[in-house]
Design a protein around this motif. Structure first.
Motif, PDB file in Angstrom:
ATOM      1  N   LYS A 193     121.020  70.075 -21.071  1.00 54.28           N
ATOM      2  CA  LYS A 193     119.727  69.934 -21.756  1.00 54.28           C
ATOM      3  C   LYS A 193     118.958  71.251 -21.704  1.00 54.28           C
ATOM      4  CE  LYS A 193     116.055  68.175 -19.703  1.00 54.28           C
ATOM      5  NZ  LYS A 193     115.048  69.197 -20.030  1.00 54.28           N
ATOM      6  N   ARG A 194     118.496  71.708 -22.860  1.00 52.31           N
ATOM      7  CA  ARG A 194     117.690  72.924 -22.884  1.00 52.31           C
ATOM      8  C   ARG A 194     116.236  72.567 -22.556  1.00 52.31           C
ATOM      9  NH1 ARG A 194     119.938  73.639 -28.270  1.00 52.31           N
ATOM     10  NH2 ARG A 194     117.800  73.181 -28.929  1.00 52.31           N
ATOM     11  N   PRO A 195     115.441  73.551 -22.095  1.00 49.75           N
ATOM     12  CA  PRO A 195     114.049  73.251 -21.724  1.00 49.75           C
ATOM     13  C   PRO A 195     113.224  72.717 -22.900  1.00 49.75           C
ATOM     14  CG  PRO A 195     114.681  75.430 -20.931  1.00 49.75           C
ATOM     15  CD  PRO A 195     115.820  74.934 -21.761  1.00 49.75           C
ATOM     16  N   ASP A 196     113.617  73.057 -24.138  1.00 52.09           N
ATOM     17  CA  ASP A 196     112.829  72.576 -25.279  1.00 52.09           C
ATOM     18  C   ASP A 196     113.313  71.223 -25.776  1.00 52.09           C
ATOM     19  OD1 ASP A 196     115.246  73.528 -26.281  1.00 52.09           O
ATOM     20  OD2 ASP A 196     114.375  74.055 -28.221  1.00 52.09           O
ATOM     21  N   GLU A 197     114.278  70.622 -25.044  1.00 51.12           N
ATOM     22  CA  GLU A 197     114.810  69.339 -25.486  1.00 51.12           C
ATOM     23  C   GLU A 197     114.326  68.208 -24.597  1.00 51.12           C
ATOM     24  OE1 GLU A 197     119.165  69.967 -27.411  1.00 51.12           O
ATOM     25  OE2 GLU A 197     119.005  70.354 -25.268  1.00 51.12           O
ATOM     26  N   LEU A 198     114.293  67.018 -25.193  1.00 50.25           N
ATOM     27  CA  LEU A 198     114.051  65.861 -24.360  1.00 50.25           C
ATOM     28  C   LEU A 198     115.092  64.801 -24.652  1.00 50.25           C
ATOM     29  CD1 LEU A 198     112.226  63.094 -25.047  1.00 50.25           C
ATOM     30  CD2 LEU A 198     110.614  64.789 -25.806  1.00 50.25           C
ATOM     31  N   ILE A 199     115.411  64.023 -23.618  1.00 50.92           N
ATOM     32  CA  ILE A 199     116.379  62.946 -23.788  1.00 50.92           C
ATOM     33  C   ILE A 199     115.648  61.792 -24.456  1.00 50.92           C
ATOM     34  CG2 ILE A 199     117.865  61.277 -22.603  1.00 50.92           C
ATOM     35  CD1 ILE A 199     118.257  63.300 -20.385  1.00 50.92           C
ATOM     36  N   THR A 200     116.195  61.294 -25.586  1.00 48.68           N
ATOM     37  CA  THR A 200     115.560  60.145 -26.228  1.00 48.68           C
ATOM     38  C   THR A 200     116.300  58.854 -25.901  1.00 48.68           C
ATOM     39  OG1 THR A 200     116.790  60.651 -28.237  1.00 48.68           O
ATOM     40  CG2 THR A 200     114.505  61.415 -28.135  1.00 48.68           C
ATOM     41  N   SER A 201     117.623  58.930 -25.731  1.00 48.66           N
ATOM     42  CA  SER A 201     118.365  57.723 -25.370  1.00 48.66           C
ATOM     43  C   SER A 201     119.698  58.096 -24.744  1.00 48.66           C
ATOM     44  CB  SER A 201     118.613  56.850 -26.610  1.00 48.66           C
ATOM     45  OG  SER A 201     119.489  57.518 -27.494  1.00 48.66           O
ATOM     46  N   VAL A 202     120.309  57.113 -24.115  1.00 48.63           N
ATOM     47  CA  VAL A 202     121.694  57.279 -23.671  1.00 48.63           C
ATOM     48  C   VAL A 202     122.479  56.097 -24.214  1.00 48.63           C
ATOM     49  CG1 VAL A 202     121.047  58.510 -21.572  1.00 48.63           C
ATOM     50  CG2 VAL A 202     121.428  56.067 -21.464  1.00 48.63           C
ATOM     51  N   TYR A 203     123.771  56.298 -24.396  1.00 47.48           N
ATOM     52  CA  TYR A 203     124.634  55.243 -24.917  1.00 47.48           C
ATOM     53  C   TYR A 203     125.732  54.978 -23.899  1.00 47.48           C
ATOM     54  CZ  TYR A 203     127.872  52.695 -27.888  1.00 47.48           C
ATOM     55  OH  TYR A 203     128.707  51.731 -28.411  1.00 47.48           O
ATOM     56  N   LEU A 204     125.946  53.700 -23.584  1.00 51.71           N
ATOM     57  CA  LEU A 204     127.032  53.325 -22.688  1.00 51.71           C
ATOM     58  C   LEU A 204     128.014  52.453 -23.454  1.00 51.71           C
ATOM     59  CD1 LEU A 204     125.033  52.343 -19.443  1.00 51.71           C
ATOM     60  CD2 LEU A 204     126.043  54.572 -20.022  1.00 51.71           C
ATOM     61  N   SER A 205     129.304  52.744 -23.300  1.00 54.18           N
ATOM     62  CA  SER A 205     130.321  51.959 -24.010  1.00 54.18           C
ATOM     63  C   SER A 205     130.419  50.561 -23.404  1.00 54.18           C
ATOM     64  CB  SER A 205     131.677  52.652 -23.917  1.00 54.18           C
ATOM     65  OG  SER A 205     132.678  51.768 -24.379  1.00 54.18           O
ATOM     66  N   GLY A 206     130.724  49.587 -24.279  1.00 48.58           N
ATOM     67  CA  GLY A 206     130.896  48.213 -23.809  1.00 48.58           C
ATOM     68  C   GLY A 206     132.342  47.861 -23.520  1.00 48.58           C
ATOM     69  N   ARG A 207     133.268  48.832 -23.712  1.00 53.20           N
ATOM     70  CA  ARG A 207     134.687  48.439 -23.623  1.00 53.20           C
ATOM     71  C   ARG A 207     135.165  48.221 -22.192  1.00 53.20           C
ATOM     72  NH1 ARG A 207     135.050  53.949 -24.815  1.00 53.20           N
ATOM     73  NH2 ARG A 207     136.533  55.164 -23.582  1.00 53.20           N
ATOM     74  N   PHE A 208     134.300  48.499 -21.213  1.00 59.37           N
ATOM     75  CA  PHE A 208     134.708  48.286 -19.822  1.00 59.37           C
ATOM     76  C   PHE A 208     134.093  47.018 -19.246  1.00 59.37           C
ATOM     77  CE2 PHE A 208     134.355  52.821 -20.780  1.00 59.37           C
ATOM     78  CZ  PHE A 208     135.683  53.207 -20.631  1.00 59.37           C
ATOM     79  N   GLN A 209     133.539  46.151 -20.130  1.00 60.06           N
ATOM     80  CA  GLN A 209     132.745  45.043 -19.596  1.00 60.06           C
ATOM     81  C   GLN A 209     133.555  44.018 -18.816  1.00 60.06           C
ATOM     82  OE1 GLN A 209     131.327  42.187 -22.840  1.00 60.06           O
ATOM     83  NE2 GLN A 209     131.623  44.053 -23.971  1.00 60.06           N
ATOM     84  N   ASN A 210     134.888  43.968 -19.024  1.00 57.83           N
ATOM     85  CA  ASN A 210     135.689  42.984 -18.298  1.00 57.83           C
ATOM     86  C   ASN A 210     136.398  43.557 -17.075  1.00 57.83           C
ATOM     87  OD1 ASN A 210     135.078  40.909 -20.102  1.00 57.83           O
ATOM     88  ND2 ASN A 210     136.601  41.717 -21.547  1.00 57.83           N
ATOM     89  N   SER A 211     136.301  44.859 -16.882  1.00 57.75           N
ATOM     90  CA  SER A 211     137.040  45.441 -15.774  1.00 57.75           C
ATOM     91  C   SER A 211     136.272  46.646 -15.226  1.00 57.75           C
ATOM     92  CB  SER A 211     138.434  45.863 -16.254  1.00 57.75           C
ATOM     93  OG  SER A 211     139.168  46.382 -15.180  1.00 57.75           O
ATOM     94  N   TRP A 212     135.417  46.371 -14.282  1.00 58.48           N
ATOM     95  CA  TRP A 212     134.577  47.435 -13.740  1.00 58.48           C
ATOM     96  C   TRP A 212     134.395  47.223 -12.247  1.00 58.48           C
ATOM     97  CZ3 TRP A 212     130.242  45.729 -11.244  1.00 58.48           C
ATOM     98  CH2 TRP A 212     129.865  44.406 -11.505  1.00 58.48           C
ATOM     99  N   GLY A 213     134.057  48.287 -11.555  1.00 54.88           N
ATOM    100  CA  GLY A 213     133.791  48.169 -10.130  1.00 54.88           C
ATOM    101  C   GLY A 213     132.761  49.190  -9.697  1.00 54.88           C
TER     102      GLY A 213
END
Ligand SMILES: Cc1cc2nc3c(=O)[nH]c(=O)nc-3n(C[C@H](O)[C@H](O)[C@H](O)COP(=O)(O)OP(=O)(O)OC[C@H]3O[C@@H](n4cnc5c(N)ncnc54)[C@H](O)[C@@H]3O)c2cc1C
Ligand code: FES
Ligand code: FES
Lengths: 322, 161
Positions: A193-213
């Motif tokens: 991230k550059r100093p002139d940038e801001l984070i507006t959102s993050v995206y998380l994949s749903g393909r691991f919803q059945n197998s996670w730890g």
């Protein structure tokens, strides 16, 4: 922290100290200010916010939940000239299912992540990990965008983001861009991230919803992780076809462990142990008062084994432990 | 300087504040409500805990300007009047859940949040919820006793009511 020079100067020259910090008075006497003086901006839109960042340059900071920034201001470890508070911007705290995954506004709090039903169903790993962050009062205010921007190597969100093949969307006055998590975390508290940038959102994949730890060792409830391991797998007809293993607390940034991931692919028995050994041998965590290098390597082994066993589920667990 | 209006313990209050003024100092110095205690001032001890829109918040990790237009409740909001203690306060007194009392306002506000969101919890859950409130005196056992008593009492009142 204050250096002794600073304290000495202040003692000798009280008038100057008053001038520098502008001690305000009210009818009960002096009002002591802990944070340094700054110009405060509370824009209504992302466009206004990035305009301020472009205008002021790298002496401006963004304020989200304040749960990392305000301690640094109080201790005067941070002395920004300008603070851009995102609190008044509408639409930055939305949670939206997109392409089977979850689009998470930067201002979504840890507590929202812990209690929201969409998070629990699409990214259960994230819902589970949220409960490990700090205490309730911290989770009520701290945000996912703030944690990702801060990039503490022992924080939960960066590791979860890597395990769930996440991306980060950044806005500046010129453009909007999306960066894969794998390219975002560069070094200690340092990101793409550059100093002139801001984070507006993050995206998380749903393909691991059945197998996670997820497994974490913390010294006391609410502490940052000594070691935390997040695992996301995709299983097809009984075989692991994709595995992502990310660790917090083992290096100067959150990291994936390719050797441990490779150990999970396929149907071989005993892979939780194989992955745990691979993870242990991949890192030389720096020892400190909370644990020596050797202790941390043992933790990497134990937490990886637990997280992988959880991800593979009871069917594969017995084989994994064989 | 910024003009803000905050509803503190149900009463609107307007003030002109420096943006760097912490909510904890605003509450103690501008609003004159000294029940909220200030210990570490960087988020670790929990003694400064208040509620912002009903959610527990470290007032030392919040700027006063961030709560403009919001509802802030401090420990002074708990007791219904000068003569009567809130059931949580009463339980702390009954069970000796305090000695010097420095941590108590923050603990009471954390427990008040627990009572609002999760009235049924065992000692382990109570401990987990209060892990962010540090007490140097009691050794915690009587605090947990007090919280158990308080939650039981509030449950009873709700069933009776
Ligand atoms: C007692 C205590 C215990 C804690 N325990 C944990 C823990 O166990 N695990 C954990 O992960 N965290 C923990 N934290 C930190 C907490 O999770 C913070 O909320 C988080 O690190 C930062 O999020 P924030 O919204 O509060 O960001 P802020 O404090 O507002 O900002 C942090 C940094 O990120 C920048 N920033 C914020 N938002 C953005 C944005 N949208 N775009 C660009 N830059 C931005 C700011 O300029 C600043 O540099 C703890 C904090 C405390 C006080
Ligand atoms: S004074 Fe706020 S947490 Fe210690
Ligand atoms: S009673 Fe003294 S700190 Fe808790």
């Amino acid at each position: 922290m204050l250096d002794s020079d600073d304290i000495g100067r202040r003692r000798r020259e009280p008038a100057k100290r008053a001038a520098r910090d502008e001690i305000d008075m009210n009818d009960r006497g002096p009002v002591r200010m802990k944070p340094p003086k700054f110009d405060y901006h509370a824009p209504d839109t992302v466009r206004e916010a990035v305009a301020v960042l472009a205008d002021v340059g790298d002496s401006a900071v963004v304020l989200s939940g304040g749960q990392s920034l305000i301690p640094m201001l109080n201790l005067r470890l941070a002395r920004p000239t300008d603070v851009v508070d995102l609190g008044a911007i509408d639409g930055l705290a939305n949670l939206e299912p997109v392409d089977g995954g979850l689009e998470i506004g930067a201002m979504v709090t840890h507590r929202q992540m812990e209690t929201n039903d969409l998070v629990a169903s699409i990214t259960p790993l994230a819902q589970h990990a949220a409960g490990f962050i700090g205490h309730r009062a911290i989770r009520n205010r701290g945000t996912i965008g703030g944690s990702i921007a801060h990039a503490d190597p022992a924080a939960e969100w960066p590791a979860v983001l890597l395990a769930l093949d996440g991306t980060i969307t950044l806005a500046s006055a010129e453009t909007t861009r999306t960066v894969p998590g794998d390219q975002f975390f560069e070094a200690l508290f340092t990101t793409a991230k550059r100093p002139d940038e801001l984070i507006t959102s993050v995206y998380l994949s749903g393909r691991f919803q059945n197998s996670w730890g997820f497994s974490e060792f913390q010294r006391r409830t609410g502490d940052f992780a000594t070691v935390a391991v997040a695992v996301g797998c995709v299983i097809a007809t009984g075989a692991v076809v994709e595995a992502r293993i990310a660790l917090a607390g083992v290096a100067e940034r959150p990291v994936r462990c390719p050797d441990a991931e490779q150990a999970l692919i396929g149907t071989r028995p005993g892979r939780a142990v194989d992955a745990a050994i691979a993870a242990r041998d991949s890192f030389e965590p720096v020892g400190d008062c909370h644990g020596s290098t050797e202790f941390r390597k043992r933790l990497v082994f134990a937490e990886t084994k637990r997280a992988v066993t959880q991800a593979l589920g009871p069917d594969l667990e017995s084989r994994a432990n064989a | 300087m910024r003009d803000i209006t905050v509803t503190i313990n149900g009463r609107p209050m307007s003030a002109t504040v420096d943006p760097r003024l912490l909510l904890s100092d605003f509450i103690r110095q501008d609003a004159g409500l000294t029940g909220t205690h200030v210990g570490c001032e960087h988020g670790y001890c929990g003694s400064c805990t208040v509620h912002v829109d009903g959610a527990s918040t470290r007032s030392c990790l919040t700027l006063a300007v961030q709560v403009a237009g919001r509802k802030v409740d401090t420990v002074e909001s708990l007791a219904p009047d000068d003569e009567t203690l809130h059931p949580i306060q009463q339980a702390f007194e009954d069970c000796h859940g305090l000695q010097c009392g420095f941590c108590t306002p923050g603990l009471l506000m954390s427990v008040a949040e627990l009572a609002n969101t999760n009235l049924v919890c065992d000692r382990a859950k109570i401990r987990e919820h209060l892990a962010g409130n540090i007490c140097r005196c009691t050794g915690y056992h009587q605090i947990i006793d007090a919280v158990e008593q308080a939650l039981a009492e509030i449950r009873e009142v709700q069933i009776d009511g």
